[in-house]
Design an enzyme around this catalytic site. Structure first.
Site, PDB file in Angstrom:
ATOM      1  CG  HIS A 214      46.217  10.680  46.769  1.00  0.00           C
ATOM      2  ND1 HIS A 214      46.440   9.334  46.600  1.00  0.00           N
ATOM      3  CD2 HIS A 214      44.902  10.809  47.036  1.00  0.00           C
ATOM      4  CE1 HIS A 214      45.295   8.695  46.737  1.00  0.00           C
ATOM      5  NE2 HIS A 214      44.342   9.556  47.009  1.00  0.00           N
TER       6      HIS A 214
HETATM    7  C1  UD1 Z   1      40.230  12.094  45.669  1.00  0.00           C
HETATM    8  C2  UD1 Z   1      39.347  11.207  46.539  1.00  0.00           C
HETATM    9  C3  UD1 Z   1      40.113   9.932  46.944  1.00  0.00           C
HETATM   10  C4  UD1 Z   1      40.783   9.265  45.740  1.00  0.00           C
HETATM   11  C5  UD1 Z   1      41.612  10.305  44.966  1.00  0.00           C
HETATM   12  C6  UD1 Z   1      42.280   9.732  43.729  1.00  0.00           C
HETATM   13  C7  UD1 Z   1      37.734  12.447  47.964  1.00  0.00           C
HETATM   14  C8  UD1 Z   1      37.439  12.922  49.330  1.00  0.00           C
HETATM   15  N1  UD1 Z   1      38.953  11.883  47.766  1.00  0.00           N
HETATM   16  O1  UD1 Z   1      41.297  12.599  46.469  1.00  0.00           O
HETATM   17  O2  UD1 Z   1      39.204   9.023  47.547  1.00  0.00           O
HETATM   18  O3  UD1 Z   1      41.651   8.230  46.194  1.00  0.00           O
HETATM   19  O4  UD1 Z   1      40.741  11.363  44.570  1.00  0.00           O
HETATM   20  O5  UD1 Z   1      43.155  10.678  43.148  1.00  0.00           O
HETATM   21  O6  UD1 Z   1      36.905  12.581  47.096  1.00  0.00           O
HETATM   22  N2  UD1 Z   1      43.808  18.834  42.008  1.00  0.00           N
HETATM   23  C9  UD1 Z   1      44.300  19.392  40.859  1.00  0.00           C
HETATM   24  N3  UD1 Z   1      43.978  18.810  39.674  1.00  0.00           N
HETATM   25  C10 UD1 Z   1      43.180  17.736  39.580  1.00  0.00           C
HETATM   26  C11 UD1 Z   1      42.671  17.175  40.779  1.00  0.00           C
HETATM   27  C12 UD1 Z   1      42.991  17.736  41.974  1.00  0.00           C
HETATM   28  O7  UD1 Z   1      45.019  20.368  40.881  1.00  0.00           O
HETATM   29  O8  UD1 Z   1      42.911  17.255  38.470  1.00  0.00           O
HETATM   30  C13 UD1 Z   1      44.167  19.431  43.306  1.00  0.00           C
HETATM   31  C14 UD1 Z   1      43.181  20.452  43.786  1.00  0.00           C
HETATM   32  O9  UD1 Z   1      43.897  21.504  44.317  1.00  0.00           O
HETATM   33  C15 UD1 Z   1      42.427  19.740  44.860  1.00  0.00           C
HETATM   34  C16 UD1 Z   1      43.454  18.786  45.395  1.00  0.00           C
HETATM   35  O10 UD1 Z   1      44.263  18.433  44.270  1.00  0.00           O
HETATM   36  O11 UD1 Z   1      41.964  20.583  45.856  1.00  0.00           O
HETATM   37  C17 UD1 Z   1      42.876  17.532  45.985  1.00  0.00           C
HETATM   38  O12 UD1 Z   1      41.961  16.945  45.087  1.00  0.00           O
HETATM   39  P1  UD1 Z   1      40.571  16.357  45.633  1.00  0.00           P
HETATM   40  O13 UD1 Z   1      39.655  16.244  44.498  1.00  0.00           O
HETATM   41  O14 UD1 Z   1      40.162  17.078  46.848  1.00  0.00           O
HETATM   42  O15 UD1 Z   1      40.894  14.942  46.160  1.00  0.00           O
HETATM   43  P2  UD1 Z   1      42.066  13.914  46.000  1.00  0.00           P
HETATM   44  O16 UD1 Z   1      43.121  14.175  46.988  1.00  0.00           O
HETATM   45  O17 UD1 Z   1      42.468  13.775  44.576  1.00  0.00           O
END
Ligand code: UD1
Length: 367
Positions: A214
């Site tokens: 991820h």
């Molecule tokens: C985040 C953390 C990372 C951790 C990871 C665990 C930061 C910068 N990164 O990364 O340290 O290892 O979580 O998973 O805070 N999304 C969904 N549903 C969800 C969550 C996310 O659709 O429940 C999608 C959204 O489009 C979002 C993207 O995934 O923009 C990325 O999620 P984001 O919260 O930016 O960070 P992670 O990549 O999950």
């Protein structure tokens, strides 16, 4: 003359900030430890960073956690937007709640926003999982770690390396080496890692590889993501790859039209903690870029191929257990897996949460 005890509080009010999947897991063990004491009140704030049912709610159920008192529902946007909105909302609630201490976990945007909001209000901050550093320095998690450590009052580090890193950066006061609370979670939940999921997915024990992926630097650039998935397919020709997909990666695969690379893998939606651990235990090894899962595979007695140029959990690489790899070398590194030297106990005894809560009690309540 003032006796030291007179400075202690009779009651301790703590706000814990969580928002992303790995933080729910860490908060679970700390919360269970706090619940043993009637003089501690913990208020849990969920920023909303992870919001899908299987990225959030399921963890509260599986880990028997109380629902957060606040859910800020802050999702998506740029890093600045997300962090900024969290900062505004967390500051408001800290002004209302007036806690004695704010606890933040790990390295996410929720960690950064929580620690900054508290620091600006002169509320002491405890950082759980302090002192970890890794390349590339440009990754958002690295900024979050460095800034959070430098504004924290209490730094609980899971590794001896972490304590040394903090010392090198001039942080020496209130640094406590505790062992890793992720290991506490693993030990306390172990009896719930049943084989149901293996049967449900139709897997053969010790005959599949478990993957998570991820990180923004791995999945947000088409060529790199394609290179990773193509190498994974080579491994899949030899041993089945089971992939618990992250919403970020799912979105990128669709955006870049890379679905063909997933068709021969077993792709699962994000799994509850106990199912992921049950699969890890029965797998041959792990492939991951997750900070947490590269250790959990070790707790499960398996090696991991870590798709990162560096890791905060370097002990596992130094011990020859985990292997760092660039995308184009994934298959050739997979061929190198297999170690007879599986050193145990690298991350403590599974009592990190008790040590952390003891330190907090001594500091604020006198014992
Ligand atoms: C985040 C953390 C990372 C951790 C990871 C665990 C930061 C910068 N990164 O990364 O340290 O290892 O979580 O998973 O805070 N999304 C969904 N549903 C969800 C969550 C996310 O659709 O429940 C999608 C959204 O489009 C979002 C993207 O995934 O923009 C990325 O999620 P984001 O919260 O930016 O960070 P992670 O990549 O999950």
């Amino acid at each position: 003359m003032i006796f030291k005890n007179e400075q202690y509080r009779k009651h301790l009010k703590i706000v814990s900030i969580i928002g992303a999947r790995p933080q729910f897991v860490k908060e679970a063990v700390i919360q269970h430890e706090f619940k043993k004491y009637s003089d501690i009140q913990e208020i849990v704030v969920h920023t909303g960073q992870h919001y899908d049912e299987n990225m959030s709610e399921i963890f509260f159920e599986t880990l028997s956690m109380s629902q957060p008192q606040y859910n800020l529902s802050i999702q998506g946007g740029t890093h600045g937007q997300m962090t900024g909105m969290m900062l505004v909302e967390i500051e408001k609630l800290l002004i209302d709640e007036k806690p004695d201490l704010v606890i933040v976990y790990g390295d996410t945007n929720s960690t950064l926003a929580g620690s900054l909001a508290a620091k600006k209000l002169n509320i002491p901050v405890a950082h759980i999982e302090a002192g970890l550093r890794q390349e590339p320095k440009s990754m958002p998690e690295e900024t979050n770690r460095v800034v959070t450590d430098h504004v924290s009052t209490y730094l609980f580090t899971p590794t001896e390396n972490g304590a040394k890193t903090l010392e090198n950066e001039g942080i020496v006061d209130n640094v406590y080496f505790t062992g890793d609370i992720m290991y506490d979670v693993f030990v306390s939940m172990k009896k719930k890692f049943t084989t149901d999921i293996i049967e449900k997915v139709g897997l053969e024990k010790n005959n599949f590889v478990l993957m998570t992926l991820h990180r923004d630097f791995n999945v947000d650039e088409k060529a790199r993501l394609e290179s990773i998935l193509s190498q994974i397919n080579k491994i899949n020709e030899e041993v089945k790859v089971v992939y618990s997909i992250h919403p970020r990666t799912k979105a990128r695969v669709q955006e870049y039209n890379l679905e063909a690379y997933l068709k021969d893998l077993i792709v699962l939606e994000p799994l509850p903690y106990t199912d992921l651990m049950a699969l890890a235990r029965e797998s041959k090894f792990a492939i991951t870029d997750s900070g947490g899962f590269q250790k959990e595979s070790y707790f499960s007695g398996k090696q991991a191929l870590v798709i990162m140029p560096d890791t905060g959990w370097i002990e596992l690489v130094d011990e020859g257990i985990n292997l760092l790899t660039e995308p184009e070398d994934i298959y050739s590194n997979y061929l190198k897996l297999g170690t007879s030297n599986f050193k145990e106990g690298i991350y403590g005894n599974g009592d990190a949460s008790r040590i952390i809560v003891d330190v907090i009690r001594k500091e604020f309540l006198g014992g």
